[in-house]
Design a protein around this motif. Sequence first.
Motif: not given
Length: 403
Positions: A232-253
Amino acid sequence: MSVSVPLVRWTENAPLSARWHSESGFPPPRRLIVADDRIRAATAHRLLAEGTALLWRGDYHGARQLLAALSRRIDRKAPQQAPSAAETFHRGRRFRAHRARVLGRLLVLLEPDHSLALRRAPDVRSACTDAYGPPSGPTLVPLRELLGVLGAHQWREKGVPVPALADARIHPHYGVFAPVRGEYVELVAEAPLPTVSPGCGTAFDLGDSGTDAGALPAGRTGLPCGTAFDLGTGTGVLAAVLARRGVRRVIAADLSPRARDCARDNLGRLGLADRVTVTGPELYPPGRAELVVCNPPWLPGRPASALDQGVYDPGGAMLHAFLAGLPTHLEPGGEGWLILSDLAEHLGLRTRAELLGAIEEAGLKVLARTDTRPRHPRATDPGDPLHAARAAEVTSLWRLAVR
């Protein structure tokens, strides 16, 4: 399999026809007459209210002025506040649906190249291509929806600054909910990430869409989450936040193709395309994760448009699907983060007991909760019929774990 596109036929010196397109799902008009700057607002309102569509052939700014005059006429009959917040809410939704139907019958014709052949009309081709796709012949659209397309195009061009991303901008596409309410983004940016055993870890973030009440459980050691899923990523903003926080890989759907395109665009702009994969339309991907984040639409109800899907969740379907699927998608010791406004509770649409009951029924427990107050203008507008509910609203991040 080809999809049949409705055609509208009318006579204007000669028989004419055009494709019909309504983002709100309005049916093609059965009756259509041509109108221009000579029509009076009272006459236009009577015809529109009776179900007759008006195809505007006058000045573009005259059409906008007529639309504003029609809006004022309709708003004179806005419903009064009801005895309960729930009834006020339902009355307001019914009125807004009626208002949208009436105003949605003032139409304009997009030419085969998506241009607008009206006096003093702006160049709408780029905005229409972004929203509707490549042109495929003359198309009738409600003027009110076209104005929404133009406004969304400006949002897309300028972007929305996100403090949690060091004020980097997220560029919402038409029909994708913009992250203008930043409090839920900040909750995800500030909550302590679960730690996992070295060499493993997946985090799932479902949804684009305070004071920390607890700390990490005692004895939790290891490395930060290595992979993130954003559903439910929408604009992808939360995926970007998680990636910027150091999560190495994000899969957004996401269910919506528009949202998936939007997320890819934003993650590419942020230089995160190599760390974030966008997929869909499933709610949960295969596998398990150490962290699952979900920000479902916060009001139970049927959406009236694509943009409404970021606010209304019919029967709380996404909320319940998230909770039900969490135990089978969490790694042992993992957490699910539910980001949810309690506005539905203040409106009498859902109770806190129902929410806690759904969490328990899914086999989950609450580890902690972080709360924050919304800062949007409607929360402090005493003229809003739902002011009391909006003023009391709290957005929370619930940290959940399998019992």
